[in-house]
Scaffold this active site. Sequence first.
Site, PDB file in Angstrom:
ATOM      1  N   HIS A   1     -12.001   1.258  -1.451  1.00  0.00           N
ATOM      2  CA  HIS A   1     -11.548   2.434  -1.094  1.00  0.00           C
ATOM      3  C   HIS A   1     -11.726   3.302  -2.540  1.00  0.00           C
ATOM      4  O   HIS A   1     -12.205   4.359  -2.447  1.00  0.00           O
ATOM      5  CB  HIS A   1      -9.971   2.506  -0.778  1.00  0.00           C
TER       6      HIS A   1
ATOM      7  N   ASP B   1     -14.269  -0.780   2.757  1.00  0.00           N
ATOM      8  CA  ASP B   1     -13.101  -0.192   2.673  1.00  0.00           C
ATOM      9  C   ASP B   1     -12.013  -0.846   3.519  1.00  0.00           C
ATOM     10  O   ASP B   1     -12.086  -0.556   4.698  1.00  0.00           O
ATOM     11  CB  ASP B   1     -12.986   1.556   2.816  1.00  0.00           C
TER      12      ASP B   1
ATOM     13  N   SER C   1     -10.306  10.205  -0.295  1.00  0.00           N
ATOM     14  CA  SER C   1      -9.396   9.732   0.537  1.00  0.00           C
ATOM     15  C   SER C   1      -8.550  11.056   1.235  1.00  0.00           C
ATOM     16  O   SER C   1      -9.349  11.573   2.048  1.00  0.00           O
ATOM     17  CB  SER C   1      -8.167   9.246  -0.640  1.00  0.00           C
TER      18      SER C   1
ATOM     19  N   GLU D   1       0.841  -1.162  -0.147  1.00  0.00           N
ATOM     20  CA  GLU D   1      -0.053  -0.127  -0.116  1.00  0.00           C
ATOM     21  C   GLU D   1       0.775   1.166   0.010  1.00  0.00           C
ATOM     22  O   GLU D   1       0.637   2.176  -0.724  1.00  0.00           O
ATOM     23  CB  GLU D   1      -1.110  -0.274   1.266  1.00  0.00           C
ATOM     24  N   GLU D   2       2.140   1.415   0.778  1.00  0.00           N
ATOM     25  CA  GLU D   2       2.832   2.457   0.957  1.00  0.00           C
ATOM     26  C   GLU D   2       4.276   2.460   0.298  1.00  0.00           C
ATOM     27  O   GLU D   2       4.656   3.672   0.307  1.00  0.00           O
ATOM     28  CB  GLU D   2       2.751   3.011   2.365  1.00  0.00           C
TER      29      GLU D   2
END
Length: 738
Positions: A710, A678, A602, A199-200
């Site tokens: 999401h 989400d 977001s 994800e990051e």
Amino acid sequence: MRFLLCLLAALSSAPASAERLTLDRLHADPALSGPGVRNLRVSPDGARVTFLRGRPDNQYQLDLWEYNMKDKTTRKLVDSKVLVPNETLSAEEQARRERARTASFQGIINYSWSPDGKQLLVPIASDLYLVDVAKPEAARKVATGSVADPKISPKGRYLSFVRNQNLFVIDLASGAEKQLTQDGAGTVFNGEAEFVAQEEMDQRTGYYWAPDDSAIAYKRYDEAPVPVVKRFEIFADRTTVVEQRYPAAGDPNVLVDLMIVSPTTGAQRKVELGANKDVYLVRADWSENSKQLLYQIQSRDQKRLDLISVDAATLAQRTMLTETSKTWVALHNDLRFLKGRNAFIWASERTGRNHLYLYDLDGKLLHPISQGNWGFDDVLAVDEKAGRVYVSSNRDAVIDKQTYALAIDGSTADKPLRITKADGWHESSFAKNGQVFVDTFSDPSTPAQVSIRRPDGSMVEWLEKNEVNAAHPYGKYLADHLKTEYGTLKANDGQTLYYSLIKPAGFKANARYPVYLSTYGGPGAQHVKRSWGDMFDQYMAQQGYVVFRLDNRGSTRRERAFTDVIYGNLGQHEVEDQVTGIDWLGQQSFVDKRRIGVYGWSYGGFMALRLLSAASDKIAAGVSGAPVTDWALYDTHYTERYLGGTPKGDPAAYKNSGVFAHLDGLKSPLLLMHGMADDNVLFSNTTRLIDDLVNRNVQFELMTYPGAKHGISARAGKRHVQYTIDAFFRKHLAAPKQ
């Protein structure tokens, strides 16, 4: 009635045309932007360019196509519906696609070339197919059963993949399948990237082949320390309780090991990562001669990054270089090993801008490859024979992306050669040897055009000219296409902010119009680009709105002085800059400053809430989609990077950076939107906000989407989101204030 009369008057002032954009048409087939292409790749032998393309009757169903460089023909290589008529995805695959932002698509989402350029590896519906480019109709299934992250080894001897949390290989000569790891089960995973890495950290794989096929380095992680978050996924016909190991800020992360395994014998060796287990294993790569494994370790506070070399024979280690920062060290994918000499290319922001450096294999800095008052985005290719490295950059215009060539010897460090010429946005995909590249170009009046070019930028052939003519899907709407204007403002610290603006249809200088302000505002994204834009922006402008975007401090593709401002206090400076933009809008003769609305999703949803809380006297209404409301609810790697600590260690930073401490100022109408399944920005962010607003007796509107993640990936959901936004702003902005 007054609203209806004003709306009819606004519409009647627009120029007549054969057909106007509608929300239904924005989400119908064929795609308005034309036959776009994805995942462009040049085959290893340079004979073909392959790509994924949606269908005229379903732009989200992707098939595999090729352009043959020799006979200059384009053909569909693999029809996804022929390969798998009815696609069913496992929950694991759905989650992976959500992480990779490809959840909207079906069919062939990815593929890879064999080293000899004769075969393609095509995963679809969790199975694997090998496709002979000479006989693509004879595609053969080579592996089944929730197969993930498939690769053909660098020398072409093996096929590798992850299945059921274990790493497997298939010997392509014999067809024999071998399971290389045995303990993958429960909380233990082999050959995969953990949740926050996907994800990051832009980590799409958890294993790495040695160039000579002799070994595989892989990540083994145990997520047992990560707290279990129980959350509801609410669908239309059921509610599922999901127990997800989600490392929120301050929580323990996974325990990670780096292993090396032989694909022939299965023998395992462990690379010691040090006594401190609370670190991130963010990258691993092999040297060209396969004698060194290099991995990158990032400290938990992300202020230090070490590049460490491991002798593949003895496992002896030494630190090649260390990057440090007072805020955070940014990750990149720009480590490149040279074949012709014992050296590697490395990217660093140590000067405050992203530049390239050449090191020898002992970790000694040889010289900068780039330098000066500019920075680059990504390394695109290295051509050692020509002595060049190709990069993308906004050197000539912050709102553009261009392709440049730099001399590896450093002789052109501050004067790179610009390869792409037209002002606008260029995405370049190079052949591995840098001898040819595919250029995808667009600007605000030109949808994506794809051409094959030589390394000097000269044309070889159009792959997709995508001319907007009478036959083009956008042809009948072109007459009403509205121009995007660009400009700059100054932040309160003197730094330059870039904005874009679209004036409404039928624009009259003596009229005053409402504003639709679209924001993201968070790090890692650029919202203002000289590229083919969001069709919803065009739609809103055609409905009579001034459409405005501004990249506040903290946005990407800028110097560190610009991005680092947000450190320790998310929201403060971003909101200041957006308000600077709102104040500027209010000074324009054509803007009705009483009718400015904001929208964001977001981080943009977080921004919409913070903007309404800070400036409801200047903002008439706002839409907040999937917002982070409390940063203590968001994941470790992202949140701790920018806030510089944990909720327990620095509670003031988390309180000030969240939404709840500022809600007293929220006075304007609010629409909240969120997917009810989400798993990124958890729905609990919105439920907690709902509870707080109810206790404050603050009225608001709410739209939730059953089963949606999401990104609201379903086409019907996307359409409904925009219908809802449109209706909300019509209600609150379309009629002039009395």
